[in-house]
Write a protein that holds these residues in place. Structure first.
Motif: not given
Length: 556
Positions: A149-153, A168-169, A192-197
């Motif tokens: 999930a993190i790598e995909g994000t 929007v993700l 959310c953290e990886t994306w910077g929500a």
């Protein structure tokens, strides 16, 4: 005998002081239609691009602002459909196009290629997180699944830098219902953290009931637990995507809203894999019936049905809530009486609120009307036509005959629209009662065989009739008039048939009453079956007429 010990109970979560049971649905959620992706992939014959466009236009007309249109990296037709929407400028300014892809690099790259030129997009990535999937499908640890999930994000975030529209993700921990809530929270927080929500740059966290695993209240507990444990609730939009494996998709979605969901993904009439997705129309009309604006344009239910059935090739069930052909039709006399009185009072009192027995919603609000007596058109079912024949004319057709005659009326209704009861009766007479080609009964005599020792040969029938204009007389003996006549006809080599079933009933009371007889017959050479109908004041003669009616239909 069913072995219930083969299955174990779903392990519920321990949620104390739950708040959702005391809440009410007071506003519509964000709606997202997934008809063109989840719904389409569940069709036996997936939609063509032309059908997809027609469905897309309907969804826009209904007021959907978020529409998942497909999985463009999965096939060329999915890719081409999105490009068609863009190239033909079919996407309104206020509509966000949602696309799905697995959290894998080459698929995400292909997805962004398909999205070129889209002004508002939701990119939906997912990977399965449940205990079962981790064990039997992926053979991975929690940490390994989380890293997917993190790598995909991260990959989406990198491609998003060059995307010219709004993006929007959306992330789905697929099979959320079978995932430990603590782990689901962990993986969603990592995304959310990886994306910077942030509050201004929210992430849609879609918590799907990929497979219903317990009662709707358990799903509500899961949603409330998640909603209350996120670090920054204002930076996310909680979405639910219920399926209907236990038949409780609508309840699951409604309780999910009570528990904190902001958004609902679903389809028209619940089309989807296995037992289907949640039916958005069902939820929306439920809200409407409680005085809540569903914020969708649902005034013409018949148009929605027509487009849906045309594009999906799936009929809407006659008892489907709100949309079913018979949901605003009362067959019961007591129900009809109560509804008629209720509607009269409603008009008389000029009431502010709709209050009519058996009708939780005004049919007129959906472009329908209450029907105490069935009106027949091209959408009408065999039960409706049988009801008309009984209610108006007293013919209680055998159930097995309903479809045969309904098919006859269907051809008329497809050409002319609604078919009046008198027209239905005229066609009934033409097809069954007045049919005199190629056999025309002239006279019939029935007598007992005196001193017969054979109980299967106690009746003699003598019939005079025209066969292709030529007069003939046949005599047959058997067990009753029908058997005797059938044997006479078979012996003549004019027909070779078998009686499948027989029914009769009186029509009216008193000396003027008539009888109706129905016989189902089968041709031995072709295997074709059909019904014949005879009407006469003499029940025996009615049965003879029904035989001639049936053979005329079989040998027409």
């Amino acid at each position: 005998m069913l072995n219930s010990k083969k299955y174990k109970r779903f392990e519920t979560i321990k949620l104390k002081d739950r708040k959702w049971p005391n809440k009410l649905i007071t506003k519509a959620p964000i709606w997202c239609s997934v008809d063109l992706r989840d719904g389409n992939q569940a069709l036996i014959n997936p939609m063509t691009i032309e059908e997809k466009i027609e469905m897309f236009k309907l969804l826009v007309e209904l007021g959907f602002k978020e529409i998942e249109i497909g999985f463009p990296s999965s096939s060329q037709i999915e890719f081409d459909f999105l490009r068609t929407l863009v190239d033909k400028n079919l996407i309104p300014e206020d509509v966000s196009i949602q696309v799905l892809t697995q959290a894998r690099g080459h698929l995400i790259k292909r997805t962004f290629e398909a999205l070129e030129g889209v002004k508002k997009a939701i990119l939906h990535i997912y990977n399965s997180t449940s205990v079962l999937q981790r064990d039997v499908v992926f053979n991975m640890s929690q940490e390994e699944i989380k890293q997917i999930a993190i790598e995909g994000t991260k990959i989406v975030k990198e491609y998003a830098k060059d995307f010219k529209g709004e993006l929007v993700l959306e992330y789905s921990p697929e099979s959320f219902t079978g995932t430990e809530v603590e782990y689901a929270l962990e993986i969603c927080e990592a995304v959310c953290e990886t994306w910077g929500a942030t509050k201004e740059n929210k992430v849609i966290l879609n918590l799907p009931s990929t497979v219903e695993m317990d009662t709707p209240n358990i799903f509500a507990d899961q949603i409330e637990w998640m909603s209350t444990h996120f670090k920054d609730r204002e930076s996310i939009i909680i979405s639910v995507h219920p399926h209907n494996d236990r038949g409780t998709g609508v309840a699951t979605a409604e309780l999910g809203i009570l528990a904190g969901a902001d958004r609902v993904e679903g389809t028209l009439f619940g089309n989807g894999e296995r037992t289907g997705n949640v039916d958005i129309l069902n939820i929306a009309y439920n809200m409407f019936s409680q005085g809540v604006d569903p914020e969708l344009n649902l005034e013409d239910i018949q148009k929605i049905i027509d487009v849906y059935e045309k594009c999906c090739k799936i009929p809407v069930h006659v008892r489907h809530p709100y949309a079913g052909e018979l949901v605003f039709t009362a067959f019961s006399g007591s129900h009809q009486d109560a509804i008629n009185k209720g509607m009269a009072k409603y008009k008389e009192r000029e009431g502010q609120y709709w209050q009519v027995p058996y009708l939780p919603i005004d049919p007129g609000d959906l472009g329908r009307e209450y029907e105490a007596l069935v009106r027949i058109n091209s959408q009408s079912g065999k039960g409706g036509i049988a009801f008309v024949m009984d209610k108006y004319f007293g013919y209680k057709m055998p159930k097995a005959m309903h479809k045969e005659f309904a098919d006859v009326i269907q051809k008329i209704s497809e050409q002319k629209g609604e078919v009046a009861p008198n027209t239905i009766m005229e066609k009934f007479k033409e097809e069954y009662i007045d049919r005199e080609e190629i056999f025309k009964l002239i006279k019939c005599a029935i007598s007992d065989i005196p001193e017969s020792d054979d109980p299967n040969n106690d009746t003699r029938v003598t019939v005079k009739f025209l066969y292709k204009g030529e007069e003939k007389i046949l005599v047959g003996e058997g067990n009753g008039p029908i058997d005797s006549l059938k044997k006479a006809l078979v012996k003549s080599n004019l027909v070779d048939t078998h009686v499948v079933d027989y029914a009769e009933h009186s029509m009216g009371k008193g000396s003027e009453a008539k009888a109706a007889a129905y016989v189902e017959m089968k041709r031995i050479d072709t295997g074709i079956t059909t019904f014949g109908v005879g009407v006469d004041s003499n029940i025996t003669l009615a049965s003879i007429k029904s035989i001639f009616s049936a053979i005329n239909r079989l040998y027409k």
